[in-house]
Design a protein around this motif. Structure first.
Motif, PDB file in Angstrom:
ATOM      1  N   TYR A 237       0.770  -1.217  -0.075  1.00 21.18           N
ATOM      2  CA  TYR A 237      -0.031  -0.012   0.169  1.00 21.18           C
ATOM      3  C   TYR A 237       0.778   1.229   0.241  1.00 21.18           C
ATOM      4  O   TYR A 237       1.916   1.519   1.027  1.00 21.18           O
ATOM      5  CB  TYR A 237      -0.786   0.020   1.014  1.00 21.18           C
ATOM      6  CG  TYR A 237      -1.906   1.218   1.248  1.00 21.18           C
ATOM      7  CD1 TYR A 237      -2.779   1.612   0.541  1.00 21.18           C
ATOM      8  CD2 TYR A 237      -1.354   2.213   2.366  1.00 21.18           C
ATOM      9  CE1 TYR A 237      -3.395   2.697   0.465  1.00 21.18           C
ATOM     10  CE2 TYR A 237      -1.984   3.418   2.657  1.00 21.18           C
ATOM     11  CZ  TYR A 237      -3.000   3.681   1.761  1.00 21.18           C
ATOM     12  OH  TYR A 237      -3.817   4.797   1.645  1.00 21.18           O
ATOM     13  N   LEU A 290     -10.385  -4.322   7.790  1.00 19.68           N
ATOM     14  CA  LEU A 290     -10.109  -2.837   7.650  1.00 19.68           C
ATOM     15  C   LEU A 290     -11.577  -2.084   7.944  1.00 19.68           C
ATOM     16  O   LEU A 290     -11.564  -0.917   8.117  1.00 19.68           O
ATOM     17  CB  LEU A 290      -9.771  -2.404   6.437  1.00 19.68           C
ATOM     18  CG  LEU A 290      -8.201  -3.244   6.005  1.00 19.68           C
ATOM     19  CD1 LEU A 290      -7.939  -2.782   4.587  1.00 19.68           C
ATOM     20  CD2 LEU A 290      -7.168  -2.329   6.984  1.00 19.68           C
ATOM     21  N   LYS A 296      -6.517   2.311   6.663  1.00 18.46           N
ATOM     22  CA  LYS A 296      -6.471   1.802   5.202  1.00 18.46           C
ATOM     23  C   LYS A 296      -5.599   0.874   4.889  1.00 18.46           C
ATOM     24  O   LYS A 296      -5.853   0.657   3.548  1.00 18.46           O
ATOM     25  CB  LYS A 296      -5.602   3.312   4.631  1.00 18.46           C
ATOM     26  CG  LYS A 296      -6.310   4.592   4.968  1.00 18.46           C
ATOM     27  CD  LYS A 296      -5.336   5.615   4.355  1.00 18.46           C
ATOM     28  CE  LYS A 296      -6.050   7.050   4.681  1.00 18.46           C
ATOM     29  NZ  LYS A 296      -5.347   8.297   4.125  1.00 18.46           N
ATOM     30  N   CYS A 297      -5.053   0.058   5.640  1.00 18.51           N
ATOM     31  CA  CYS A 297      -4.221  -1.073   5.107  1.00 18.51           C
ATOM     32  C   CYS A 297      -4.025  -1.905   6.386  1.00 18.51           C
ATOM     33  O   CYS A 297      -4.178  -1.659   7.477  1.00 18.51           O
ATOM     34  CB  CYS A 297      -2.890  -0.736   4.498  1.00 18.51           C
ATOM     35  SG  CYS A 297      -1.643   0.047   5.788  1.00 18.51           S
ATOM     36  N   VAL A 336      -2.770  -3.851   0.982  1.00 24.15           N
ATOM     37  CA  VAL A 336      -4.100  -4.100   0.384  1.00 24.15           C
ATOM     38  C   VAL A 336      -4.250  -5.038  -0.427  1.00 24.15           C
ATOM     39  O   VAL A 336      -3.611  -5.185  -1.208  1.00 24.15           O
ATOM     40  CB  VAL A 336      -4.589  -2.379   0.170  1.00 24.15           C
ATOM     41  CG1 VAL A 336      -4.571  -1.562   1.430  1.00 24.15           C
ATOM     42  CG2 VAL A 336      -3.825  -2.067  -1.014  1.00 24.15           C
TER      43      VAL A 336
END
Length: 508
Positions: A237, A290, A296-297, A336
């Motif tokens: 990510y 998540l 976010k990751c 991700v």
């Protein structure tokens, strides 16, 4: 321009087919077209390896078949799976004869890797550069054939059909001369790769824009199961990075952990195999985690691993992480899920034949029935080798009886000012990527998918009917193909949701 055999794409599917034809039929001319440089393809980016049953004491074809079927949710074609798995040792021998090298120990035995979904170690690899090693050696081998010619920077826009719906070649944009030309051929072979660039996050190179699927669909070839898009759970990510760098499945097989922002492992809540579960399960678990955390990751934790051995096995990954300030000895690697592999595609039979006469397909653009709903790791390079071999045998036996195609009239191309197009096309492409997300494909309701289909139809209408968007440039053609491919993905997803428990129907 005309040739006997026309190959679109220079990855392992296109190269292995072209070389075999060139060697078996030296009197024929074989032409390979690429829209970029010859070595720019999904094959080059393959880090993992090739799944091959070699240790018959511990492993067996039956186990490899079972692992493949289980990963694909039993939506695979068992006849295809058995054929591909059983051919693997022979195709590996060919690669070695062509000069490809694979990692081995001091005894000269292959170092077999383990990846998610595999019950045994059976991944033959060249460090984390397997695809690059294959591409380099195959291109070197291909250069030795006098009857095999490469033309780079030729963007194929459409297939050409005669009055009887027989494929007789392609229309292509010669980017060197900035002009459209027709190329006629007795046999056309699509090896155009996947469609990852359609999606918001992807590990695919910039050339993966669904060109083969889109042009085959426009020509009337059958396309199936495009909703079976596999997301790789461990793309590195980085904000504002597109496409994303891939962290190989083999890193989890080596012993890395998937953890959340608190450093806690969570995959065992979804599957008893934990990090060694299949890609779809790991991706789904990461996305769910998540959503709960709002982060976010997730992260890959390699800090407990033997760094010296890790660096030997994964030099590319260590180098890239270092280049962006990540020290895998002390830092977690942010990850991700990202669109990685297209399991559906252009329907082909056991010989790689599509539903259009004299048109073949192999590799990621083809739907063979091998993968089912989700590809087992390291089965893709193997599939390409086997289906290109099957197609080679069919073409060699039939090409002498195929008549020369008649000339095809060239259509006029509308062109606008290049500078005026770029900004418009970029904005439309960004809109496409905003629509095509993991959640839309894998977790959204049927209603949301239909709403997205309406938005995609509006994009298609803009590209089809409103100058100056219809520019005749490579950027335009790529976006047209991406939008058409995205529509197929969602249309098949909506249809599949209604018959979720039924086996997909192919032409086999």
């Amino acid at each position: 321009m005309k040739t006997d055999v026309l190959v679109i794409g220079s990855g392992i599917a296109g190269l292995s087919f072209a070389m075999k034809i060139a060697e078996a039929k030296p009197q024929l001319e074989v032409v390979v077209l690429t829209k970029s440089n010859n070595d720019v393809c999904n094959t080059t980016h393959a880090q993992g390896g090739i799944a091959v049953v070699l240790d018959r004491g511990k492993d067996s074809f039956e186990q490899h078949v079972s692992d493949t079927m289980k990963a694909g949710k039993d939506l695979n074609d068992r006849e295809v799976v058995e054929m591909v798995v059983s051919q693997a040792p022979d195709r590996l021998v060919e690669l070695i004869e062509w000069g490809t090298s694979f990692d081995s120990n001091l005894k000269g035995e292959f170092e077999l890797g383990l990846e998610g979904g595999h019950s045994q170690r059976r991944i033959v690899h060249h460090r984390d550069l397997t695809g690059r090693e294959l591409e380099r050696k195959l291109l070197k081998k291909a250069a030795a054939y006098e009857n095999l010619k490469f033309y780079d920077h030729f963007f194929v826009t459409d297939l050409l059909l005669d009055e009887e719906e027989v494929c007789i070649g392609v229309s292509a944009l010669d980017k060197h001369q900035n002009q459209q030309i027709n190329i006629s051929s007795k046999v056309t072979f699509l090896a155009t790769g996947g469609s990852g660039m359609v999606f918001q996050n992807t590990t695919n190179p910039s050339v993966a824009t669904g060109d083969g699927v889109a042009m085959a669909h426009r020509a009337g070839a059958k396309v199936s199961n495009m909703n079976f898009i596999q997301f790789h759970p461990t793309a590195l990510y980085e904000e504002d990075k597109y496409p994303l760098f891939l962290i190989s499945e083999a890193v989890r097989g080596f012993g890395a952990y998937v953890v959340n922002e608190k450093g806690n492992r969570f995959l065992f809540k979804s599957d008893m195999r934990g990090e060694l579960a299949t890609r779809d399960i790991v991706s789904e678990a990461i996305v769910a985690e998540l959503k709960v955390s709002g982060e976010k990751c997730a992260y890959l934790d390699c800090r407990h691993l033997d760094f010296k051995e890790f660096r030997t096995e994964f030099p590319t990954i260590v180098s890239y992480c270092n280049s962006i300030g990540i020290n895998i000895q002390t830092d977690l690697i942010p990850i991700v899920p990202a669109a990685h592999y297209q399991c559906g595609g252009i329907d082909v039979d056991l010989d790689g034949k599509t539903t259009l006469t004299n048109l073949y397909a192999s590799g990621e653009c083809a739907h063979t029935g091998l993968h089912g709903a989700n590809r087992l790791a390291s089965n893709s390079l193997l599939e390409a080798l086997v289906y290109s071999h099957q197609a080679f045998k069919a073409v060699v036996s039939e090409i002498d009886s195929i008549p020369e195609p008649l000339p095809h009239k060239q259509k006029e191309i509308f062109r606008a000012e290049q500078e005026a197009d770029d900004e418009i096309l970029r904005s439309l492409r960004m809109r496409l990527n905003e629509i095509m997300t993991y959640d839309l494909l894998h977790t959204s309701q049927k209603r949301e998918k239909k709403e997205a289909l309406e938005q995609l139809s509006e994009l298609k209408e803009i590209l089809d009917y409103y100058p100056p968007f219809n520019t005749g440039t490579p950027e335009f053609y790529e976006l047209r193909n991406m939008v058409e491919t995205a529509i197929l993905v969602l249309d098949h997803a909506v249809s599949f949701s209604a018959v979720r428990h039924n086996r997909p129907q192919g032409i086999m």
